[in-house]
Design a protein around this motif. Sequence first.
Motif, PDB file in Angstrom:
ATOM      1  N   ASN A  58       0.818  -1.217   0.000  1.00 54.61           N
ATOM      2  CA  ASN A  58       0.000   0.000   0.000  1.00 54.61           C
ATOM      3  C   ASN A  58       0.848   1.262   0.000  1.00 54.61           C
ATOM      4  N   ARG A  59       2.156   1.107  -0.022  1.00 53.65           N
ATOM      5  CA  ARG A  59       3.061   2.265   0.032  1.00 53.65           C
ATOM      6  C   ARG A  59       3.345   2.789  -1.382  1.00 53.65           C
ATOM      7  N   ARG A  60       2.657   3.820  -1.748  1.00 52.74           N
ATOM      8  CA  ARG A  60       2.849   4.437  -3.065  1.00 52.74           C
ATOM      9  C   ARG A  60       4.185   5.167  -3.095  1.00 52.74           C
ATOM     10  N   SER A  61       4.806   5.182  -4.263  1.00 52.00           N
ATOM     11  CA  SER A  61       6.080   5.883  -4.458  1.00 52.00           C
ATOM     12  C   SER A  61       7.090   5.518  -3.378  1.00 52.00           C
ATOM     13  N   ALA A  62       7.159   4.226  -3.053  1.00 49.79           N
ATOM     14  CA  ALA A  62       8.112   3.747  -2.051  1.00 49.79           C
ATOM     15  C   ALA A  62       9.538   4.044  -2.486  1.00 49.79           C
ATOM     16  N   TYR A  63       9.790   3.889  -3.774  1.00 50.76           N
ATOM     17  CA  TYR A  63      11.095   4.200  -4.360  1.00 50.76           C
ATOM     18  C   TYR A  63      10.880   4.892  -5.686  1.00 50.76           C
ATOM     19  N   GLN A  64      11.697   5.889  -5.931  1.00 52.21           N
ATOM     20  CA  GLN A  64      11.671   6.591  -7.204  1.00 52.21           C
ATOM     21  C   GLN A  64      13.097   6.810  -7.659  1.00 52.21           C
ATOM     22  N   GLY A  65      13.292   6.909  -8.940  1.00 49.85           N
ATOM     23  CA  GLY A  65      14.629   7.160  -9.446  1.00 49.85           C
ATOM     24  C   GLY A  65      14.646   7.152 -10.959  1.00 49.85           C
ATOM     25  N   ARG A  66      15.848   6.915 -11.483  1.00 45.51           N
ATOM     26  CA  ARG A  66      15.983   6.894 -12.935  1.00 45.51           C
ATOM     27  C   ARG A  66      16.399   5.496 -13.372  1.00 45.51           C
ATOM     28  N   SER A  78      17.869   3.184 -17.074  1.00 44.21           N
ATOM     29  CA  SER A  78      18.291   3.194 -18.474  1.00 44.21           C
ATOM     30  C   SER A  78      18.207   1.767 -18.992  1.00 44.21           C
ATOM     31  N   VAL A  79      17.856   1.646 -20.261  1.00 46.05           N
ATOM     32  CA  VAL A  79      17.714   0.349 -20.907  1.00 46.05           C
ATOM     33  C   VAL A  79      18.719   0.265 -22.043  1.00 46.05           C
ATOM     34  N   THR A  80      19.486  -0.821 -22.047  1.00 45.49           N
ATOM     35  CA  THR A  80      20.409  -1.114 -23.139  1.00 45.49           C
ATOM     36  C   THR A  80      20.065  -2.513 -23.634  1.00 45.49           C
ATOM     37  N   GLY A  81      19.515  -2.589 -24.829  1.00 44.49           N
ATOM     38  CA  GLY A  81      19.059  -3.887 -25.335  1.00 44.49           C
ATOM     39  C   GLY A  81      17.947  -4.406 -24.455  1.00 44.49           C
ATOM     40  N   SER A  82      18.171  -5.558 -23.808  1.00 44.38           N
ATOM     41  CA  SER A  82      17.167  -6.132 -22.902  1.00 44.38           C
ATOM     42  C   SER A  82      17.572  -5.979 -21.433  1.00 44.38           C
ATOM     43  N   HIS A  83      18.616  -5.189 -21.164  1.00 40.61           N
ATOM     44  CA  HIS A  83      19.118  -4.995 -19.801  1.00 40.61           C
ATOM     45  C   HIS A  83      18.633  -3.643 -19.264  1.00 40.61           C
ATOM     46  N   ILE A  84      18.208  -3.629 -17.998  1.00 45.12           N
ATOM     47  CA  ILE A  84      17.779  -2.385 -17.361  1.00 45.12           C
ATOM     48  C   ILE A  84      18.633  -2.129 -16.123  1.00 45.12           C
ATOM     49  N   ASP A  85      19.067  -0.892 -15.956  1.00 43.66           N
ATOM     50  CA  ASP A  85      19.793  -0.441 -14.773  1.00 43.66           C
ATOM     51  C   ASP A  85      18.937   0.607 -14.075  1.00 43.66           C
ATOM     52  N   TYR A  86      18.797   0.451 -12.759  1.00 42.43           N
ATOM     53  CA  TYR A  86      18.043   1.390 -11.934  1.00 42.43           C
ATOM     54  C   TYR A  86      18.994   2.098 -10.982  1.00 42.43           C
ATOM     55  N   VAL A  87      18.745   3.371 -10.726  1.00 45.24           N
ATOM     56  CA  VAL A  87      19.411   4.107  -9.650  1.00 45.24           C
ATOM     57  C   VAL A  87      18.322   4.918  -8.971  1.00 45.24           C
ATOM     58  N   ASP A  88      18.037   4.579  -7.693  1.00 39.87           N
ATOM     59  CA  ASP A  88      16.981   5.330  -7.026  1.00 39.87           C
ATOM     60  C   ASP A  88      17.525   6.672  -6.538  1.00 39.87           C
ATOM     61  N   ASP A  89      16.634   7.522  -6.069  1.00 38.79           N
ATOM     62  CA  ASP A  89      17.014   8.886  -5.701  1.00 38.79           C
ATOM     63  C   ASP A  89      17.916   8.954  -4.474  1.00 38.79           C
ATOM     64  N   THR A  90      18.081   7.833  -3.764  1.00 38.70           N
ATOM     65  CA  THR A  90      19.022   7.798  -2.632  1.00 38.70           C
ATOM     66  C   THR A  90      20.397   7.326  -3.066  1.00 38.70           C
ATOM     67  N   GLY A  91      20.522   6.840  -4.324  1.00 40.64           N
ATOM     68  CA  GLY A  91      21.797   6.362  -4.845  1.00 40.64           C
ATOM     69  C   GLY A  91      21.910   4.849  -4.926  1.00 40.64           C
ATOM     70  N   PHE A  92      20.931   4.118  -4.399  1.00 40.11           N
ATOM     71  CA  PHE A  92      20.943   2.651  -4.479  1.00 40.11           C
ATOM     72  C   PHE A  92      20.767   2.237  -5.934  1.00 40.11           C
ATOM     73  N   SER A  93      21.529   1.230  -6.366  1.00 37.73           N
ATOM     74  CA  SER A  93      21.404   0.779  -7.752  1.00 37.73           C
ATOM     75  C   SER A  93      21.051  -0.700  -7.814  1.00 37.73           C
ATOM     76  N   ALA A  94      20.404  -1.078  -8.905  1.00 34.48           N
ATOM     77  CA  ALA A  94      20.000  -2.463  -9.150  1.00 34.48           C
ATOM     78  C   ALA A  94      19.885  -2.630 -10.653  1.00 34.48           C
ATOM     79  N   ASP A  95      19.695  -3.872 -11.070  1.00 33.86           N
ATOM     80  CA  ASP A  95      19.526  -4.111 -12.502  1.00 33.86           C
ATOM     81  C   ASP A  95      18.577  -5.273 -12.723  1.00 33.86           C
ATOM     82  N   GLY A  96      18.255  -5.509 -13.987  1.00 29.75           N
ATOM     83  CA  GLY A  96      17.354  -6.584 -14.348  1.00 29.75           C
ATOM     84  C   GLY A  96      17.494  -6.917 -15.809  1.00 29.75           C
TER      85      GLY A  96
END
Length: 89
Positions: free
Chosen positions: A42-50, A52-70
């Motif tokens: 129920n927590r809306r906008s729990a994380y926000q950030g930017r 980028s997609v390269t081919g089929s790979h996605i990289d996330y960086v949230d507004d606190t600086g935490f990064s992840a990929d998929g």
Amino acid sequence: MTETARAERSAPHPYVGMWVTENGHIRHELLPNGRYDEQRGNRRSAYQGRYSVTGSHIDYVDDTGFSADGEFVSLDVLHHGGMVFRRER
């Protein structure tokens, strides 16, 4: 920058939209401007950030600086953080 290059740069990739875990607990909205908004339970906008997609790979960086990929395994399935997300239509 040429008009063609500018248009290609601003064109959204095919993964823009809402991605949801099978139990519906986590929802990622990939916005066309390169930002994302994640809802957890129920927590809306729990994380926000930017992202980028390269081919089929996605990289996330949230507004606190935490990064992840998929990895998009199809136009409708995303593997991220040990979870499977499906595109919401």
